[in-house]
Design an enzyme around this catalytic site. Structure first.
Site, PDB file in Angstrom:
ATOM      1  N   MET A  57      -9.136   7.955  -0.698  1.00  0.00           N
ATOM      2  CA  MET A  57     -10.028   8.351   0.404  1.00  0.00           C
ATOM      3  C   MET A  57     -10.478   9.795   0.199  1.00  0.00           C
ATOM      4  SD  MET A  57      -7.956   6.795   3.671  1.00  0.00           S
ATOM      5  CE  MET A  57      -6.999   5.284   3.547  1.00  0.00           C
ATOM      6  N   GLY A 104      -3.579   4.098   7.859  1.00  0.00           N
ATOM      7  CA  GLY A 104      -2.615   3.019   7.884  1.00  0.00           C
ATOM      8  C   GLY A 104      -2.048   2.831   9.278  1.00  0.00           C
ATOM      9  N   GLY A 105      -1.331   1.732   9.453  1.00  0.00           N
ATOM     10  CA  GLY A 105      -0.635   1.498  10.712  1.00  0.00           C
ATOM     11  C   GLY A 105      -1.511   1.047  11.863  1.00  0.00           C
ATOM     12  N   ASP A 113      -4.851   3.520  -2.038  1.00  0.00           N
ATOM     13  CA  ASP A 113      -5.990   3.848  -1.186  1.00  0.00           C
ATOM     14  C   ASP A 113      -6.509   5.240  -1.531  1.00  0.00           C
ATOM     15  OD1 ASP A 113      -6.251   1.553   0.629  1.00  0.00           O
ATOM     16  OD2 ASP A 113      -4.235   2.102   1.260  1.00  0.00           O
ATOM     17  N   HIS A 154      -8.308   0.956  -4.399  1.00  0.00           N
ATOM     18  CA  HIS A 154      -9.306   0.686  -3.363  1.00  0.00           C
ATOM     19  C   HIS A 154     -10.009   1.999  -3.056  1.00  0.00           C
ATOM     20  CE1 HIS A 154      -9.991  -0.587   1.120  1.00  0.00           C
ATOM     21  NE2 HIS A 154     -11.122  -0.440   0.461  1.00  0.00           N
ATOM     22  N   GLY A 203      -9.515   3.894   6.802  1.00  0.00           N
ATOM     23  CA  GLY A 203      -9.262   5.315   6.966  1.00  0.00           C
ATOM     24  C   GLY A 203      -7.812   5.669   7.223  1.00  0.00           C
ATOM     25  N   MET A 216     -12.275   4.182  -1.134  1.00  0.00           N
ATOM     26  CA  MET A 216     -12.975   4.418   0.124  1.00  0.00           C
ATOM     27  C   MET A 216     -13.599   5.800   0.043  1.00  0.00           C
ATOM     28  SD  MET A 216     -10.232   2.694   2.753  1.00  0.00           S
ATOM     29  CE  MET A 216      -8.827   2.866   1.646  1.00  0.00           C
ATOM     30  N   HIS A 241      -1.056  -1.205  -4.187  1.00  0.00           N
ATOM     31  CA  HIS A 241      -2.366  -0.890  -3.626  1.00  0.00           C
ATOM     32  C   HIS A 241      -2.490   0.611  -3.432  1.00  0.00           C
ATOM     33  CE1 HIS A 241      -6.034  -2.173  -1.547  1.00  0.00           C
ATOM     34  NE2 HIS A 241      -5.812  -1.191  -0.686  1.00  0.00           N
ATOM     35  N   MET A 281     -11.834  -5.917   5.004  1.00  0.00           N
ATOM     36  CA  MET A 281     -11.025  -5.015   5.811  1.00  0.00           C
ATOM     37  C   MET A 281     -10.729  -5.669   7.161  1.00  0.00           C
ATOM     38  SD  MET A 281     -10.315  -2.382   4.011  1.00  0.00           S
ATOM     39  CE  MET A 281      -9.535  -1.467   5.369  1.00  0.00           C
ATOM     40  N   ASP A 297      -6.929  -6.505   4.067  1.00  0.00           N
ATOM     41  CA  ASP A 297      -6.285  -5.194   4.083  1.00  0.00           C
ATOM     42  C   ASP A 297      -6.402  -4.594   5.475  1.00  0.00           C
ATOM     43  OD1 ASP A 297      -5.411  -2.614   3.719  1.00  0.00           O
ATOM     44  OD2 ASP A 297      -6.931  -2.050   2.255  1.00  0.00           O
ATOM     45  N   GLY A 333      -3.342  -3.953   8.880  1.00  0.00           N
ATOM     46  CA  GLY A 333      -2.561  -4.616   9.912  1.00  0.00           C
ATOM     47  C   GLY A 333      -1.859  -5.885   9.461  1.00  0.00           C
ATOM     48  N   SER A 372       0.829  -1.198   0.000  1.00  0.00           N
ATOM     49  CA  SER A 372       0.000   0.000   0.000  1.00  0.00           C
ATOM     50  C   SER A 372       0.866   1.250   0.000  1.00  0.00           C
ATOM     51  CB  SER A 372      -0.917   0.020   1.222  1.00  0.00           C
ATOM     52  OG  SER A 372      -1.588   1.255   1.307  1.00  0.00           O
ATOM     53  N   GLY A 413       1.084  -2.218   4.157  1.00  0.00           N
ATOM     54  CA  GLY A 413       1.597  -0.862   4.022  1.00  0.00           C
ATOM     55  C   GLY A 413       2.858  -0.633   4.809  1.00  0.00           C
ATOM     56  N   SER A 414       2.701  -0.375   6.111  1.00  0.00           N
ATOM     57  CA  SER A 414       3.864  -0.074   6.944  1.00  0.00           C
ATOM     58  C   SER A 414       4.802  -1.269   7.052  1.00  0.00           C
ATOM     59  CB  SER A 414       3.406   0.381   8.338  1.00  0.00           C
ATOM     60  OG  SER A 414       2.531  -0.560   8.923  1.00  0.00           O
TER      61      SER A 414
END
Length: 220
Positions: A35, A142-143, A33, A64, A140, A66, A31, A135, A173, A175, A8, A195-196
């Protein structure tokens, strides 16, 4: 079950997106995101950035959405060259029509469900999609910490996909990291957004390979 890793870019350096994309050239997808600060309490990137990234990145884009009113905006992301476009059931008013428009524009069509949204009511839509996204955090930001409560839903989704008999990918998607990806794979997921765990690593490409190996081992 072929494992796919989709880093991500929400966790990447937005000032260096082309370089950050190149840093994970061994990934299956990027990916993205999208938003709008309405459907979720965050504002990220939109269609112009996706169009620019499509020209700069060799890896296909996994968009994705959102956002509110995905029925209006989703086809444009497919037309811009995204390889996959996912809309949320909680936001779409005409999901079947929108999913078909995404496919008609040449992209894979995905349907996303928030953690509290049950999967069973949407089993009849499996024929309209190429990917189901569950999800594993509240969308909303990351992390966030992985929500184990979603794992039974991942298993149920895999059962429904198997019963349907189609080639629908099951994506998770939120964590997803070395500590959680094996549980997701064991539950039946085969596409993993991270992501992270990727962009927070010293070597993002090595992180992609490590996550893939863990998921493949757990999937058996």
């Amino acid at each position: 079950m072929a494992v796919q890793i989709s880093p991500s870019i929400l966790s990447a350096d937005f000032a260096r997106l082309a370089e950050e994309a190149a840093a994970v050239s061994n990934a299956d997808w990027l990916h993205v995101d999208v938003m709008d600060n309405h459907f979720v309490p965050n504002l990220t990137i939109g269609l112009p950035v996706v169009e620019a990234l499509r020209k700069a990145a060799d890896t296909p884009l996994d968009c994705h959405l959102m956002i509110e009113d995905p029925d209006r905006w989703a086809p444009a992301y497919a037309e811009a060259g995204a390889g996959s476009v996912t809309i949320h059931v909680e936001a779409a008013k005409a999901p079947v029509r929108t999913l078909r428009q995404i496919r008609s524009a040449g992209a894979r069509a995905g349907l996303a469900l928030n953690p509290a949204t049950a999967v069973e009511p949407y089993a009849d839509l499996l024929g309209e999609i190429d990917m189901l996204l569950l999800m594993t955090v509240e969308p909303g930001f990351g992390g966030q910490r992985f929500l184990d409560v979603v794992l039974p839903k991942v298993r149920r989704a895999r059962e429904l996909i198997t019963a349907h008999g189609g080639q629908v990918w099951l994506q998770v998607d939120g964590g997803v990291a070395a500590e959680t990806i094996e549980r997701c794979a064991e539950a039946g997921a085969d596409v993993f957004v991270a992501g992270s765990a990727v962009y927070g690593a010293d070597d993002p490409a090595r992180a992609v390979d490590a996550l893939r190996a863990l998921a493949e081992g757990a999937a058996g």
